[in-house]
Write an enzyme that holds these catalytic residues in place. Sequence first.
Site, PDB file in Angstrom:
ATOM      1  N   GLY A  97      -8.327   4.290   1.087  1.00 43.85           N
ATOM      2  CA  GLY A  97      -9.657   3.833   0.475  1.00 43.85           C
ATOM      3  C   GLY A  97      -8.588   3.343  -0.592  1.00 43.85           C
ATOM      4  N   GLY A  98      -8.578   2.281  -0.206  1.00 40.87           N
ATOM      5  CA  GLY A  98      -7.619   0.495  -1.449  1.00 40.87           C
ATOM      6  C   GLY A  98      -6.784   1.588  -2.179  1.00 40.87           C
TER       7      GLY A  98
ATOM      8  N   LYS B 259     -21.671  -5.765   8.793  1.00 38.46           N
ATOM      9  CA  LYS B 259     -22.928  -7.235   9.155  1.00 38.46           C
ATOM     10  C   LYS B 259     -24.034  -7.067   8.725  1.00 38.46           C
ATOM     11  CE  LYS B 259     -19.475  -7.010  12.674  1.00 38.46           C
ATOM     12  NZ  LYS B 259     -18.908  -7.042  13.924  1.00 38.46           N
TER      13      LYS B 259
ATOM     14  N   VAL C 277     -24.387  -5.094  18.594  1.00 38.60           N
ATOM     15  CA  VAL C 277     -25.297  -5.315  17.919  1.00 38.60           C
ATOM     16  C   VAL C 277     -26.144  -6.782  17.676  1.00 38.60           C
ATOM     17  CG1 VAL C 277     -27.335  -5.658  15.404  1.00 38.60           C
ATOM     18  CG2 VAL C 277     -25.812  -3.058  16.062  1.00 38.60           C
TER      19      VAL C 277
ATOM     20  N   GLU D 224       1.461  -5.288   4.483  1.00 41.65           N
ATOM     21  CA  GLU D 224       0.548  -5.256   5.148  1.00 41.65           C
ATOM     22  C   GLU D 224       0.647  -7.123   4.836  1.00 41.65           C
ATOM     23  OE1 GLU D 224      -2.594  -3.053   7.659  1.00 41.65           O
ATOM     24  OE2 GLU D 224      -3.582  -5.049   6.072  1.00 41.65           O
TER      25      GLU D 224
ATOM     26  N   ARG E 261     -18.203  -1.063  23.462  1.00 42.93           N
ATOM     27  CA  ARG E 261     -20.152  -0.630  24.051  1.00 42.93           C
ATOM     28  C   ARG E 261     -20.021  -2.407  23.189  1.00 42.93           C
ATOM     29  NH1 ARG E 261     -21.702  -2.199  18.288  1.00 42.93           N
ATOM     30  NH2 ARG E 261     -20.167  -0.505  16.641  1.00 42.93           N
TER      31      ARG E 261
ATOM     32  N   ARG F  61     -29.599  -9.586  10.254  1.00 48.76           N
ATOM     33  CA  ARG F  61     -30.238  -8.243  10.543  1.00 48.76           C
ATOM     34  C   ARG F  61     -31.504  -8.471   9.465  1.00 48.76           C
ATOM     35  NH1 ARG F  61     -24.980  -4.905  11.824  1.00 48.76           N
ATOM     36  NH2 ARG F  61     -24.143  -5.646  13.139  1.00 48.76           N
TER      37      ARG F  61
ATOM     38  N   LYS G 131       1.230  -1.573   0.167  1.00 50.38           N
ATOM     39  CA  LYS G 131       0.089  -0.124   0.076  1.00 50.38           C
ATOM     40  C   LYS G 131       1.393   1.068  -0.018  1.00 50.38           C
ATOM     41  CE  LYS G 131      -3.473  -1.757   3.315  1.00 50.38           C
ATOM     42  NZ  LYS G 131      -4.183  -2.043   4.114  1.00 50.38           N
TER      43      LYS G 131
ATOM     44  N   GLU H 185      -9.358  -4.612  15.898  1.00 48.94           N
ATOM     45  CA  GLU H 185     -10.060  -3.524  16.583  1.00 48.94           C
ATOM     46  C   GLU H 185     -10.488  -3.780  17.801  1.00 48.94           C
ATOM     47  OE1 GLU H 185     -12.836  -0.681  15.099  1.00 48.94           O
ATOM     48  OE2 GLU H 185     -12.414  -2.056  12.809  1.00 48.94           O
TER      49      GLU H 185
END
Lengths: 80, 442
Positions: free
Chosen positions: B149-150, B221, B280, B185, B277, B323, B143, B273
């Site tokens: 942004g890829g 997801k 969902v 990476e 919290r 979902r 990269k 990461e």
Amino acid sequence: MGVKTVLAPIPGTFYRSAAPDQPALKNEGDAVAKGDVIGIIEVMKTFTQIQAEEAGQLVRFLVDDEDAVMAGQPLYELGV
Amino acid sequence: MRIIRAARDLGIATAQIVSRADHDMLAARMADEKIEIGPAQASKSYLNINAIIEAARVVGADAVHPGYGFLSENADFADAVEAAGLIFIGPKGQTIRSMGDKAAARSVAAQAGVRTVPGSEGRTLPSGASRLAEELGLPLMIKAAAGGGGRGIRVAHSVQDLEQMMPLASAEALAAFGDGGLYLERFIERARHIEVQILGDGTDAIHVFERECSLQRRRQKVWEEAPAACLAPNVRAELCASAVRLAKHVNYRGAGTLEYLYDDKTGEFFFIEMNTRIQVEHPVSEMVTGIDLVKEMIKIAGGDPLSIRQEDVTLSGHAIECRINAEDPTADFRPSPGTVSSISLPDAPYVRFDTGVYAGYTVPPFYDSLLGKLIVSGATRGEALQRLREALARFQLTGITTTALLHEHLARDPDVASLNTHTRWLEQWLEGRSLEVPALAS
């Protein structure tokens, strides 16, 4: 010059610029070509460009930047 | 809704904040009180820290639960709540700050001895390809250090690839960004998204096992399971132990999730990461452990130490969550707000439907498209999948278009059944596929 009222095609939040730090896409009094982006409506985090379906002059906006709009609500007046 | 239910269980009165567009939501009807905090636009209501704290003061609240959207991972909000003399049901602002920043979280993980995706620390130049390949492991993504942004990412599968691609990538980066620095990476071809649920009281921490959430579209997801059926027991134990180590290292308080990439080929997992919290998809973990995560996080916020010991957390069966979004899966997932005319649910002890909608409810166009979560459990993954097909066949929500149709197809897909999936699988699967054809009966 006739004046047409253009309606919101979808409900959501209306934005007059592409990003908060960007100038307005169109101002009142601007000339509009067919296909010009007049504003953006955000619906459920998806952004849809509101394009002019015909050429003319933007007379005035009927909603403010960041206003909540319903489908079918008048967005702006176009002089044709 | 979920939070009100947990609070009720604990005998705690609740007040629901609403924007002007949200007075009819089920949570507002169910809470003991509701209070309007501003207009429909989230920036002026649900993201308005002062308005929320003022509302908490008006209703005389003792604590604020941030939910899982909007300000739930905002360190300034957590600080503001505590500065107002209220309890923030979640971690300290400082923890959110340090775990919310990707680079900072990577270095915290390194201190706790948890592996992250191997990458060149900082910028590298097109030399020493073979040393880098040996250090980081092939294949490697190249990269531009200044890019994002890829754009312009290349994948090298061999040292020769690296030697050829790095000078080219560097020249391109220089032309595009005025900076020829590169970043390498490890490229994981078939990565699974696996995450570990943890609970901490600020001193001690436990894990509540893991979830697999590899079925994603645009990094969102779509379908989640617990446990991750692809893991061998020893890998599961190692993964969950690493999450507890990390949570203890930051003295984590509340419910949190550590997200990992799992390399199917090598069996390695890498921390990516943390979500500071409740998430969902937390119900699948509740279904297979019997633990009420939201109740636990409220009790911890109230100053209680962890009430569950690690050895008392046991896995039982398998759970899957779909979902159900207000989106049209046959029209590129176009949002579909509007009025729900009817809703009917399969009624069985192994089905749970967490939702804020009801017949006659108008889904506002301003917020997330998530309408509800259909969660099904079974003694085995096969049984859960069979029950899910049955539940989806009997699930009906009319008036607006939902993603239930997508799930009907997924629940009958042989790759989904055999776990032959990865994080890019769903997007590839959706390409050129028409969902209008009914799912095949199995």
